[in-house]
Motif scaffolding. Structure first.
Motif, PDB file in Angstrom:
ATOM      1  N   GLN A  39       5.792   6.215  -1.561  1.00 49.54           N
ATOM      2  CA  GLN A  39       6.801   5.161  -1.490  1.00 49.54           C
ATOM      3  C   GLN A  39       7.420   4.798  -2.834  1.00 49.54           C
ATOM      4  OE1 GLN A  39       4.650   2.032   0.501  1.00 49.54           O
ATOM      5  NE2 GLN A  39       4.794   3.047   2.483  1.00 49.54           N
ATOM      6  N   THR A  40       6.936   5.370  -3.916  1.00 55.92           N
ATOM      7  CA  THR A  40       7.441   5.024  -5.244  1.00 55.92           C
ATOM      8  C   THR A  40       8.656   5.879  -5.591  1.00 55.92           C
ATOM      9  OG1 THR A  40       5.236   4.402  -5.969  1.00 55.92           O
ATOM     10  CG2 THR A  40       6.848   4.847  -7.694  1.00 55.92           C
ATOM     11  N   ALA A  41       9.722   5.215  -5.966  1.00 55.77           N
ATOM     12  CA  ALA A  41      10.956   5.914  -6.349  1.00 55.77           C
ATOM     13  C   ALA A  41      10.866   6.349  -7.812  1.00 55.77           C
ATOM     14  CB  ALA A  41      12.152   4.976  -6.159  1.00 55.77           C
ATOM     15  N   PRO A  42      11.533   7.447  -8.164  1.00 57.26           N
ATOM     16  CA  PRO A  42      11.484   7.944  -9.544  1.00 57.26           C
ATOM     17  C   PRO A  42      11.934   6.934 -10.596  1.00 57.26           C
ATOM     18  CG  PRO A  42      12.428   9.603  -8.121  1.00 57.26           C
ATOM     19  CD  PRO A  42      12.281   8.352  -7.291  1.00 57.26           C
ATOM     20  N   GLU A  43      12.753   5.990 -10.232  1.00 60.10           N
ATOM     21  CA  GLU A  43      13.216   4.998 -11.215  1.00 60.10           C
ATOM     22  C   GLU A  43      12.229   3.841 -11.387  1.00 60.10           C
ATOM     23  OE1 GLU A  43      15.197   4.262  -7.249  1.00 60.10           O
ATOM     24  OE2 GLU A  43      15.120   5.970  -8.571  1.00 60.10           O
ATOM     25  N   ASP A  44      11.210   3.763 -10.541  1.00 55.68           N
ATOM     26  CA  ASP A  44      10.186   2.724 -10.671  1.00 55.68           C
ATOM     27  C   ASP A  44       9.286   3.006 -11.865  1.00 55.68           C
ATOM     28  OD1 ASP A  44      11.163   1.528  -8.393  1.00 55.68           O
ATOM     29  OD2 ASP A  44       9.564   2.267  -7.082  1.00 55.68           O
ATOM     30  N   GLN A  45       8.829   1.946 -12.516  1.00 58.90           N
ATOM     31  CA  GLN A  45       7.970   2.083 -13.686  1.00 58.90           C
ATOM     32  C   GLN A  45       6.637   2.738 -13.315  1.00 58.90           C
ATOM     33  OE1 GLN A  45       7.066  -1.615 -15.639  1.00 58.90           O
ATOM     34  NE2 GLN A  45       6.996  -0.610 -17.633  1.00 58.90           N
ATOM     35  N   GLN A  46       6.134   2.442 -12.129  1.00 59.86           N
ATOM     36  CA  GLN A  46       4.849   2.975 -11.693  1.00 59.86           C
ATOM     37  C   GLN A  46       4.902   4.493 -11.461  1.00 59.86           C
ATOM     38  OE1 GLN A  46       3.304   1.125  -8.155  1.00 59.86           O
ATOM     39  NE2 GLN A  46       1.209   1.404  -8.841  1.00 59.86           N
ATOM     40  N   TYR A  47       6.071   5.034 -11.258  1.00 61.48           N
ATOM     41  CA  TYR A  47       6.258   6.464 -11.036  1.00 61.48           C
ATOM     42  C   TYR A  47       5.672   7.271 -12.193  1.00 61.48           C
ATOM     43  CZ  TYR A  47       8.741  10.852 -10.015  1.00 61.48           C
ATOM     44  OH  TYR A  47       9.068  12.160  -9.735  1.00 61.48           O
ATOM     45  N   HIS A  48       5.880   6.844 -13.420  1.00 64.40           N
ATOM     46  CA  HIS A  48       5.375   7.551 -14.599  1.00 64.40           C
ATOM     47  C   HIS A  48       3.851   7.477 -14.685  1.00 64.40           C
ATOM     48  CE1 HIS A  48       9.380   8.417 -15.968  1.00 64.40           C
ATOM     49  NE2 HIS A  48       9.706   7.159 -15.726  1.00 64.40           N
ATOM     50  N   TYR A  49       3.274   6.366 -14.228  1.00 69.38           N
ATOM     51  CA  TYR A  49       1.826   6.233 -14.161  1.00 69.38           C
ATOM     52  C   TYR A  49       1.256   7.289 -13.208  1.00 69.38           C
ATOM     53  CZ  TYR A  49      -2.706   4.446 -12.644  1.00 69.38           C
ATOM     54  OH  TYR A  49      -4.026   4.328 -12.308  1.00 69.38           O
ATOM     55  N   PHE A  50       1.881   7.430 -12.041  1.00 69.86           N
ATOM     56  CA  PHE A  50       1.412   8.425 -11.074  1.00 69.86           C
ATOM     57  C   PHE A  50       1.545   9.843 -11.621  1.00 69.86           C
ATOM     58  CE2 PHE A  50       2.490   5.151  -7.659  1.00 69.86           C
ATOM     59  CZ  PHE A  50       1.175   4.769  -7.516  1.00 69.86           C
ATOM     60  N   LEU A  51       2.629  10.124 -12.312  1.00 65.39           N
ATOM     61  CA  LEU A  51       2.800  11.451 -12.909  1.00 65.39           C
ATOM     62  C   LEU A  51       1.678  11.755 -13.900  1.00 65.39           C
ATOM     63  CD1 LEU A  51       6.626  11.792 -13.662  1.00 65.39           C
ATOM     64  CD2 LEU A  51       5.279  12.995 -11.938  1.00 65.39           C
ATOM     65  N   LYS A  52       1.342  10.771 -14.715  1.00 68.47           N
ATOM     66  CA  LYS A  52       0.271  10.942 -15.699  1.00 68.47           C
ATOM     67  C   LYS A  52      -1.060  11.222 -15.002  1.00 68.47           C
ATOM     68  CE  LYS A  52      -2.027   8.527 -19.465  1.00 68.47           C
ATOM     69  NZ  LYS A  52      -2.125   7.289 -20.222  1.00 68.47           N
ATOM     70  N   LYS A  53      -1.360  10.473 -13.950  1.00 68.51           N
ATOM     71  CA  LYS A  53      -2.606  10.663 -13.216  1.00 68.51           C
ATOM     72  C   LYS A  53      -2.633  12.014 -12.497  1.00 68.51           C
ATOM     73  CE  LYS A  53      -5.223   7.048 -13.734  1.00 68.51           C
ATOM     74  NZ  LYS A  53      -6.602   7.177 -14.167  1.00 68.51           N
ATOM     75  N   LEU A  54      -1.523  12.433 -11.953  1.00 62.84           N
ATOM     76  CA  LEU A  54      -1.464  13.700 -11.211  1.00 62.84           C
ATOM     77  C   LEU A  54      -1.564  14.917 -12.124  1.00 62.84           C
ATOM     78  CD1 LEU A  54       1.154  12.827  -8.467  1.00 62.84           C
ATOM     79  CD2 LEU A  54      -1.309  13.110  -8.183  1.00 62.84           C
ATOM     80  N   LYS A  55      -1.360  14.730 -13.406  1.00 60.08           N
ATOM     81  CA  LYS A  55      -1.545  15.836 -14.347  1.00 60.08           C
ATOM     82  C   LYS A  55      -3.000  16.286 -14.383  1.00 60.08           C
ATOM     83  CE  LYS A  55       2.366  14.962 -17.328  1.00 60.08           C
ATOM     84  NZ  LYS A  55       2.823  14.607 -18.673  1.00 60.08           N
ATOM     85  N   ASN A  56      -3.916  15.425 -13.952  1.00 59.36           N
ATOM     86  CA  ASN A  56      -5.340  15.765 -13.902  1.00 59.36           C
ATOM     87  C   ASN A  56      -5.652  16.794 -12.818  1.00 59.36           C
ATOM     88  OD1 ASN A  56      -5.982  13.999 -15.972  1.00 59.36           O
ATOM     89  ND2 ASN A  56      -6.257  12.290 -14.563  1.00 59.36           N
ATOM     90  N   ILE A  57      -4.679  17.152 -12.051  1.00 60.79           N
ATOM     91  CA  ILE A  57      -4.887  18.103 -10.957  1.00 60.79           C
ATOM     92  C   ILE A  57      -5.348  19.467 -11.473  1.00 60.79           C
ATOM     93  CG2 ILE A  57      -2.572  19.095 -10.769  1.00 60.79           C
ATOM     94  CD1 ILE A  57      -2.793  18.674  -7.767  1.00 60.79           C
TER      95      ILE A  57
END
Length: 64
Positions: A39-57
């Motif tokens: 549900q997070t749009a790319p322009e949302d601030q939380q989007y970058h947090y999720f990207l950082k966490k998903l790098k752990n994949i």
């Protein structure tokens, strides 16, 4: 009656122990975080947090 064994895993996004979620490659993501990510749009601030966490994949799964 047989008691179901509950298996809790640590979410790779929120770091909480959960029993329901998905496995994305070697990263466990709880249902709550999965919903938030979707549900997070790319322009949302939380989007970058999720990207950082998903790098752990790409990290090797640690068993304790």
């Amino acid at each position: 009656m047989r008691e179901e064994q509950l298996i809790y895993e640590t979410c790779g996004v929120c770091d909480c122990k959960r029993k329901h979620g998905i496995h994305l490659y070697n990263l466990f993501i709880c249902r709550d975080c999965e919903k938030e990510i979707i549900q997070t749009a790319p322009e949302d601030q939380q989007y970058h947090y999720f990207l950082k966490k998903l790098k752990n994949i790409t990290q090797t799964k640690q068993f304790s």
